[in-house]
Scaffold this motif. Sequence first.
Motif, PDB file in Angstrom:
ATOM      1  N   VAL A  77       0.847  -1.204   0.000  1.00  0.00           N
ATOM      2  CA  VAL A  77       0.000   0.000   0.000  1.00  0.00           C
ATOM      3  C   VAL A  77       0.877   1.246   0.000  1.00  0.00           C
ATOM      4  O   VAL A  77       0.626   2.194  -0.754  1.00  0.00           O
ATOM      5  CB  VAL A  77      -0.976  -0.011   1.196  1.00  0.00           C
ATOM      6  CG1 VAL A  77      -1.710   1.319   1.314  1.00  0.00           C
ATOM      7  CG2 VAL A  77      -1.970  -1.160   1.050  1.00  0.00           C
ATOM      8  N   HIS A  78       1.908   1.259   0.817  1.00  0.00           N
ATOM      9  CA  HIS A  78       2.818   2.406   0.851  1.00  0.00           C
ATOM     10  C   HIS A  78       3.429   2.629  -0.528  1.00  0.00           C
ATOM     11  O   HIS A  78       3.515   3.764  -1.006  1.00  0.00           O
ATOM     12  CB  HIS A  78       3.912   2.199   1.897  1.00  0.00           C
ATOM     13  CG  HIS A  78       4.779   3.396   2.093  1.00  0.00           C
ATOM     14  ND1 HIS A  78       5.810   3.723   1.231  1.00  0.00           N
ATOM     15  CD2 HIS A  78       4.755   4.360   3.043  1.00  0.00           C
ATOM     16  CE1 HIS A  78       6.388   4.836   1.647  1.00  0.00           C
ATOM     17  NE2 HIS A  78       5.759   5.241   2.752  1.00  0.00           N
ATOM     18  N   GLY A  79       3.835   1.547  -1.193  1.00  0.00           N
ATOM     19  CA  GLY A  79       4.422   1.667  -2.533  1.00  0.00           C
ATOM     20  C   GLY A  79       3.454   2.278  -3.533  1.00  0.00           C
ATOM     21  O   GLY A  79       3.843   3.134  -4.343  1.00  0.00           O
ATOM     22  N   ASP A  80       2.185   1.859  -3.482  1.00  0.00           N
ATOM     23  CA  ASP A  80       1.181   2.418  -4.389  1.00  0.00           C
ATOM     24  C   ASP A  80       0.957   3.895  -4.103  1.00  0.00           C
ATOM     25  O   ASP A  80       0.929   4.709  -5.027  1.00  0.00           O
ATOM     26  CB  ASP A  80      -0.133   1.642  -4.256  1.00  0.00           C
ATOM     27  CG  ASP A  80      -1.218   2.189  -5.163  1.00  0.00           C
ATOM     28  OD1 ASP A  80      -0.985   2.304  -6.392  1.00  0.00           O
ATOM     29  OD2 ASP A  80      -2.310   2.523  -4.647  1.00  0.00           O
ATOM     30  N   GLU A  81       0.809   4.240  -2.837  1.00  0.00           N
ATOM     31  CA  GLU A  81       0.603   5.649  -2.473  1.00  0.00           C
ATOM     32  C   GLU A  81       1.832   6.486  -2.836  1.00  0.00           C
ATOM     33  O   GLU A  81       1.716   7.605  -3.346  1.00  0.00           O
ATOM     34  CB  GLU A  81       0.295   5.785  -0.976  1.00  0.00           C
ATOM     35  CG  GLU A  81      -0.977   5.110  -0.524  1.00  0.00           C
ATOM     36  CD  GLU A  81      -2.247   5.781  -1.013  1.00  0.00           C
ATOM     37  OE1 GLU A  81      -2.185   6.896  -1.584  1.00  0.00           O
ATOM     38  OE2 GLU A  81      -3.317   5.183  -0.825  1.00  0.00           O
ATOM     39  N   ASP A  82       3.019   5.953  -2.573  1.00  0.00           N
ATOM     40  CA  ASP A  82       4.251   6.673  -2.876  1.00  0.00           C
ATOM     41  C   ASP A  82       4.406   6.899  -4.382  1.00  0.00           C
ATOM     42  O   ASP A  82       4.921   7.944  -4.809  1.00  0.00           O
ATOM     43  CB  ASP A  82       5.452   5.915  -2.320  1.00  0.00           C
ATOM     44  CG  ASP A  82       6.695   6.771  -2.301  1.00  0.00           C
ATOM     45  OD1 ASP A  82       6.621   7.927  -1.824  1.00  0.00           O
ATOM     46  OD2 ASP A  82       7.759   6.294  -2.762  1.00  0.00           O
ATOM     47  N   ASN A  83       3.943   5.945  -5.183  1.00  0.00           N
ATOM     48  CA  ASN A  83       3.998   6.110  -6.637  1.00  0.00           C
ATOM     49  C   ASN A  83       3.233   7.356  -7.067  1.00  0.00           C
ATOM     50  O   ASN A  83       3.685   8.112  -7.923  1.00  0.00           O
ATOM     51  CB  ASN A  83       3.438   4.867  -7.332  1.00  0.00           C
ATOM     52  CG  ASN A  83       3.560   4.959  -8.835  1.00  0.00           C
ATOM     53  OD1 ASN A  83       4.620   5.257  -9.367  1.00  0.00           O
ATOM     54  ND2 ASN A  83       2.456   4.725  -9.520  1.00  0.00           N
ATOM     55  N   PHE A  84       2.063   7.580  -6.464  1.00  0.00           N
ATOM     56  CA  PHE A  84       1.299   8.783  -6.794  1.00  0.00           C
ATOM     57  C   PHE A  84       2.027  10.038  -6.328  1.00  0.00           C
ATOM     58  O   PHE A  84       2.260  10.956  -7.106  1.00  0.00           O
ATOM     59  CB  PHE A  84      -0.107   8.745  -6.189  1.00  0.00           C
ATOM     60  CG  PHE A  84      -0.842  10.051  -6.357  1.00  0.00           C
ATOM     61  CD1 PHE A  84      -1.338  10.421  -7.598  1.00  0.00           C
ATOM     62  CD2 PHE A  84      -0.988  10.932  -5.293  1.00  0.00           C
ATOM     63  CE1 PHE A  84      -1.988  11.645  -7.782  1.00  0.00           C
ATOM     64  CE2 PHE A  84      -1.627  12.146  -5.453  1.00  0.00           C
ATOM     65  CZ  PHE A  84      -2.135  12.497  -6.702  1.00  0.00           C
ATOM     66  N   PHE A  85       2.397  10.073  -5.059  1.00  0.00           N
ATOM     67  CA  PHE A  85       2.998  11.289  -4.511  1.00  0.00           C
ATOM     68  C   PHE A  85       4.365  11.594  -5.120  1.00  0.00           C
ATOM     69  O   PHE A  85       4.780  12.751  -5.154  1.00  0.00           O
ATOM     70  CB  PHE A  85       3.083  11.214  -2.986  1.00  0.00           C
ATOM     71  CG  PHE A  85       1.754  11.416  -2.319  1.00  0.00           C
ATOM     72  CD1 PHE A  85       1.131  12.664  -2.336  1.00  0.00           C
ATOM     73  CD2 PHE A  85       1.119  10.362  -1.691  1.00  0.00           C
ATOM     74  CE1 PHE A  85      -0.110  12.845  -1.727  1.00  0.00           C
ATOM     75  CE2 PHE A  85      -0.122  10.549  -1.079  1.00  0.00           C
ATOM     76  CZ  PHE A  85      -0.730  11.796  -1.105  1.00  0.00           C
ATOM     77  N   SER A  86       5.066  10.592  -5.627  1.00  0.00           N
ATOM     78  CA  SER A  86       6.358  10.819  -6.290  1.00  0.00           C
ATOM     79  C   SER A  86       6.183  11.470  -7.650  1.00  0.00           C
ATOM     80  O   SER A  86       7.129  12.021  -8.207  1.00  0.00           O
ATOM     81  CB  SER A  86       7.103   9.495  -6.464  1.00  0.00           C
ATOM     82  OG  SER A  86       7.431   8.957  -5.215  1.00  0.00           O
TER      83      SER A  86
END
Length: 166
Positions: A77-86
């Motif tokens: 989940v962190h990876g998916d969210e981080d993909n957006f915010f990055s």
Amino acid sequence: MKRLGLAIGTAVAVVALALSYGANANAAGSAKDEITAVENKIIAATSADEIMKYFDDKEIVLYDFVPGLQYKGATAVHGDEDNFFSNATDVKGEFVELVVVTDGKMGMARSIQHFTWKDKEGKAQEATIRVTDVYHKVKGEWKVFHSHVSVPVDPKTGQGQMNLKS
């Protein structure tokens, strides 16, 4: 004398029942306010780390509208969210609609959310999405253990409709 005892016993039972109902209603009302506050913190988040504070890191499952099929566990989940915010800056979200339902033990928030942001090239972007978050308590705090994000899909084109107004 028996009648008086019966009447007093009945009155005590009615008062106890009324107080119990009031306490449960207040607990649910308080839970609703607490979950609403968490939803507002999530929509205002500007990083994956910030969002993850409100997710149950042991049980979180996210159904996002972007591939993969599901994201299970805090790392995914962190990876998916981080993909957006990055890939986004100046992220701003607002609720078009937010409904919270709870019995004080579990809760659910369903919402329509509108976001604006700038992509990596600085181009303005926007999307209106549907979100359902399911909550339970972890160490006395409301945590999301399931989140489902979606957009309507046009059946003729197969394309997601990111900016419907109603």
